[in-house]
Design an enzyme around this catalytic site. Sequence first.
Site, PDB file in Angstrom:
ATOM      1  N   HIS A  25     -57.554  31.631 -15.997  1.00 56.75           N
ATOM      2  CA  HIS A  25     -56.754  32.778 -15.550  1.00 56.75           C
ATOM      3  C   HIS A  25     -55.901  33.316 -16.710  1.00 56.75           C
ATOM      4  O   HIS A  25     -55.236  32.541 -17.405  1.00 56.75           O
ATOM      5  CB  HIS A  25     -55.868  32.389 -14.366  1.00 56.75           C
ATOM      6  CG  HIS A  25     -56.621  32.296 -13.080  1.00 56.75           C
ATOM      7  ND1 HIS A  25     -57.240  31.134 -12.663  1.00 56.75           N
ATOM      8  CD2 HIS A  25     -56.874  33.227 -12.125  1.00 56.75           C
ATOM      9  CE1 HIS A  25     -57.839  31.347 -11.493  1.00 56.75           C
ATOM     10  NE2 HIS A  25     -57.624  32.614 -11.140  1.00 56.75           N
ATOM     11  N   HIS A  34     -64.005  42.322 -10.399  1.00 55.91           N
ATOM     12  CA  HIS A  34     -63.245  41.340  -9.608  1.00 55.91           C
ATOM     13  C   HIS A  34     -62.669  42.003  -8.365  1.00 55.91           C
ATOM     14  O   HIS A  34     -61.681  41.534  -7.803  1.00 55.91           O
ATOM     15  CB  HIS A  34     -62.139  40.720 -10.463  1.00 55.91           C
ATOM     16  CG  HIS A  34     -61.654  39.386  -9.977  1.00 55.91           C
ATOM     17  ND1 HIS A  34     -62.460  38.471  -9.337  1.00 55.91           N
ATOM     18  CD2 HIS A  34     -60.419  38.799 -10.046  1.00 55.91           C
ATOM     19  CE1 HIS A  34     -61.763  37.400  -9.034  1.00 55.91           C
ATOM     20  NE2 HIS A  34     -60.520  37.561  -9.436  1.00 55.91           N
ATOM     21  N   ASP A  74     -60.297  35.445 -15.361  1.00 57.28           N
ATOM     22  CA  ASP A  74     -59.994  36.288 -14.204  1.00 57.28           C
ATOM     23  C   ASP A  74     -58.691  37.030 -14.471  1.00 57.28           C
ATOM     24  O   ASP A  74     -57.665  36.407 -14.774  1.00 57.28           O
ATOM     25  CB  ASP A  74     -59.855  35.433 -12.942  1.00 57.28           C
ATOM     26  CG  ASP A  74     -61.197  35.069 -12.344  1.00 57.28           C
ATOM     27  OD1 ASP A  74     -62.227  35.289 -13.016  1.00 57.28           O
ATOM     28  OD2 ASP A  74     -61.222  34.556 -11.208  1.00 57.28           O
ATOM     29  N   HIS A  91     -58.761  42.517  -4.493  1.00 63.61           N
ATOM     30  CA  HIS A  91     -58.854  41.058  -4.502  1.00 63.61           C
ATOM     31  C   HIS A  91     -58.860  40.464  -3.100  1.00 63.61           C
ATOM     32  O   HIS A  91     -58.165  39.481  -2.814  1.00 63.61           O
ATOM     33  CB  HIS A  91     -57.683  40.466  -5.314  1.00 63.61           C
ATOM     34  CG  HIS A  91     -57.955  39.094  -5.849  1.00 63.61           C
ATOM     35  ND1 HIS A  91     -57.539  37.945  -5.206  1.00 63.61           N
ATOM     36  CD2 HIS A  91     -58.587  38.666  -6.961  1.00 63.61           C
ATOM     37  CE1 HIS A  91     -57.887  36.888  -5.898  1.00 63.61           C
ATOM     38  NE2 HIS A  91     -58.536  37.285  -6.988  1.00 63.61           N
TER      39      HIS A  91
END
Length: 350
Positions: A234, A136, A85, A140
């Site tokens: 991440h 994504h 991510d 967010h």
Amino acid sequence: MYRGWRSFIRTVFSILLCLLLAVQASAGKTDYSRYPDTKYEWYIIRKSGHEKAGGGIPAGMDLSKYKAYFQNTETDEKVIYLSFDCGYENGYTRKILKTLKKHNAKAIFFLTKPFIESNPSLVKKMKKQGHLTGNHTSTHPSLPGRSVKEIRKEIKDCEEAFKKVTGCELDPFIRPPMGEFSERSLQVTKDMGYSTILWSMAYYDYDVNNQPGKDYVVKHFKDNYHKGALPLIHNVSSSNCEALDDVLSYLEKKKYRFGTLDEFALEKGTLKIKCADKEYDGEPAEVKIIKNTNKNARITYIFKDAKGRIIKEATEPGTYTVTAVAEATRKYCITTSNEVQFKIKAAFHI
């Protein structure tokens, strides 16, 4: 006479109304109010003995109905699907890419609009190295609670930013921010052509001021890897960056390969081929495609000799088989055709 005209007008109006309703129905417009917008937060249930993980699937919900996945549930192969991510850049992504290249490991990077716009060289590098790039969202947000229009805008803005930087389309995978979803948000993303990708492995790695450390990350993978695993990683984590080389080396020693999501999270196309004649005497074999649902894909043909060895061309006397392979597209995963056998009675050279 007046009554006759009034009756005629009513009849015409009724017909036009029916036609309008039929057009609307044929357009397939989804009534999203039929889908509950209750927010769920994804979580995983770890199991011992490297068994496949469980997940926080709401009671009565079928994730596959919405093209949502958290691991490859069907495979019994030693394969793991790396996913990163990327909400913003913290100085580690370039090294992560270098480590992946060292191990010839492919991954998917879920990108936000700010990451794309602030790091065009990194985004292009991801594509150049053959990684998948997913959506994504733009800012967010938690998608449940947002209007359908807002959800679409979040996704479209990210798509457009990626297209502007790379000239390419994002791959049809989306990771909902924070792992939060509702039946409505899943249906909206599905209707936009996306598969929702959750995860079967995760740990506390996203707080840059409270990192778990390299040893913790390595141990976590050693303790929790499993067949078909889909770890959430991440890119902002210093611990992830430091541990990645050791993690990949360990998984390689365990005979794991690094797969890509199109293996199981895209529709499977149909590709069939045939030979016009099964025996050839001084003429090249003519292979024809008789059905191809993955119509925009590049097709390559794989020829094998009688011993099953792949060969560049079939020109000498003998028995051969041929299959066709269609590359993955936005809708379909890599598709392999049926196998066709043919014989060459006399040598020829193309």
